[in-house]
Design a protein around this motif. Structure first.
Motif, PDB file in Angstrom:
ATOM      1  N   HIS A  52     -58.547  -1.525  47.694  1.00  0.00           N
ATOM      2  CA  HIS A  52     -58.406  -1.478  46.246  1.00  0.00           C
ATOM      3  C   HIS A  52     -59.235  -2.612  45.653  1.00  0.00           C
ATOM      4  O   HIS A  52     -59.467  -3.630  46.308  1.00  0.00           O
ATOM      5  N   VAL A  54     -59.849  -4.987  41.965  1.00  0.00           N
ATOM      6  CA  VAL A  54     -59.388  -5.379  40.636  1.00  0.00           C
ATOM      7  C   VAL A  54     -60.339  -6.441  40.095  1.00  0.00           C
ATOM      8  O   VAL A  54     -61.138  -7.030  40.839  1.00  0.00           O
ATOM      9  N   ILE A  72     -55.232 -10.443  36.085  1.00  0.00           N
ATOM     10  CA  ILE A  72     -56.195  -9.455  36.571  1.00  0.00           C
ATOM     11  C   ILE A  72     -56.107  -8.170  35.751  1.00  0.00           C
ATOM     12  O   ILE A  72     -55.093  -7.883  35.106  1.00  0.00           O
ATOM     13  N   ASP A  74     -56.086  -4.349  36.574  1.00  0.00           N
ATOM     14  CA  ASP A  74     -55.856  -3.478  37.720  1.00  0.00           C
ATOM     15  C   ASP A  74     -55.566  -2.075  37.191  1.00  0.00           C
ATOM     16  O   ASP A  74     -54.561  -1.858  36.512  1.00  0.00           O
ATOM     17  N   SER A  81     -52.408  -8.086  34.226  1.00  0.00           N
ATOM     18  CA  SER A  81     -51.349  -8.172  35.233  1.00  0.00           C
ATOM     19  C   SER A  81     -51.345  -9.579  35.830  1.00  0.00           C
ATOM     20  O   SER A  81     -52.393 -10.182  36.052  1.00  0.00           O
ATOM     21  N   TRP A  96     -47.428  -4.518  42.944  1.00  0.00           N
ATOM     22  CA  TRP A  96     -47.617  -3.667  44.120  1.00  0.00           C
ATOM     23  C   TRP A  96     -46.487  -3.867  45.137  1.00  0.00           C
ATOM     24  O   TRP A  96     -46.134  -2.955  45.877  1.00  0.00           O
TER      25      TRP A  96
END
Length: 214
Positions: A52, A54, A72, A74, A81, A96
């Motif tokens: 992933h 970001v 960040i 995301d 976030s 997450w």
């Protein structure tokens, strides 16, 4: 992702997230120049692991000038976030985790103008060497007082204009490369001095030093 960035005429600084010192120095060095930093993550999960990416857009320091939080963007969570270290910034604590993922930071990618030829890691080695030498001389940890950052010559000269420095006229009228790396020593929130390097050079060369007066 790297190929796409290069298609729009930019280069990519590709930095392995070795430890917290490298991670913090990269983030502070490039965000001060208002350059976005792409974090390459591995989302570890028992059923559905995967990669992933970001964008790191900001950070927060504590009263000791230590990095304690990231902000960040995301697309799996949303803008702004918040990220905290889980022991260290190689493992992230954020939304997450609530769905069973462990977030591991693998690399940091920085889109840069091709004229910036002096890499972060060359400057990080120089920065670390100067930090070690100063700590030997002073006999104490100065990691929170020394900083490395990228800037432009115009922004740097604006900073010089606002401060009392030695040889001010000479420094303000000097022809400088468009991009500069600066190693700055602070003490009690006051700037003590700068070592300024040509960021358009392939090699680490000490361009000049600046002494601040109070």
């Amino acid at each position: 992702m790297v190929n796409y960035i290069k298609l729009v005429g930019l280069d990519v600084e590709y930095i392995e997230a070795i430890n917290d010192d490298v991670i913090e120095t990269v983030i502070r060095a490039y965000l001060s120049a208002e350059l976005p930093i792409i974090a390459d993550l591995y989302l570890d999960h028992k059923i559905n692991p995967g990669r992933h990416a970001v964008v790191i857009s900001g950070f927060k320091l504590d009263k000791n000038n230590k990095l304690v939080e990231l902000f960040i963007h995301d697309d799996g969570i949303g803008p702004y976030s918040r990220v905290k270290p889980k022991g260290n910034f190689s493992i992230w604590e954020n939304e997450w985790n609530e769905t069973g993922y462990e977030v591991n930071l693998q690399h940091l990618l920085v889109p840069i103008y091709p004229k910036i030829r002096l890499s972060f890691f060359k400057m990080y080695i120089e920065y670390s060497k100067i930090r070690d030498e100063l700590e030997k001389q002073l006999g104490n940890d100065i990691s929170r007082e020394l900083e490395l950052f990228l800037t432009t010559s115009s922004d740097y000269k604006e900073n010089l204009m606002r401060n009392s420095i030695e040889n001010k006229i000479d420094l303000l009228t000097r022809s400088l490369p468009r991009f500069l790396w600066v190693i700055r020593l602070n003490k009690k929130e006051k700037i003590i001095g700068d070592l300024v390097y040509d960021a358009t050079s392939v090699y680490v060369r000490d361009s000049f030093s600046v002494t601040y007066m109070y």
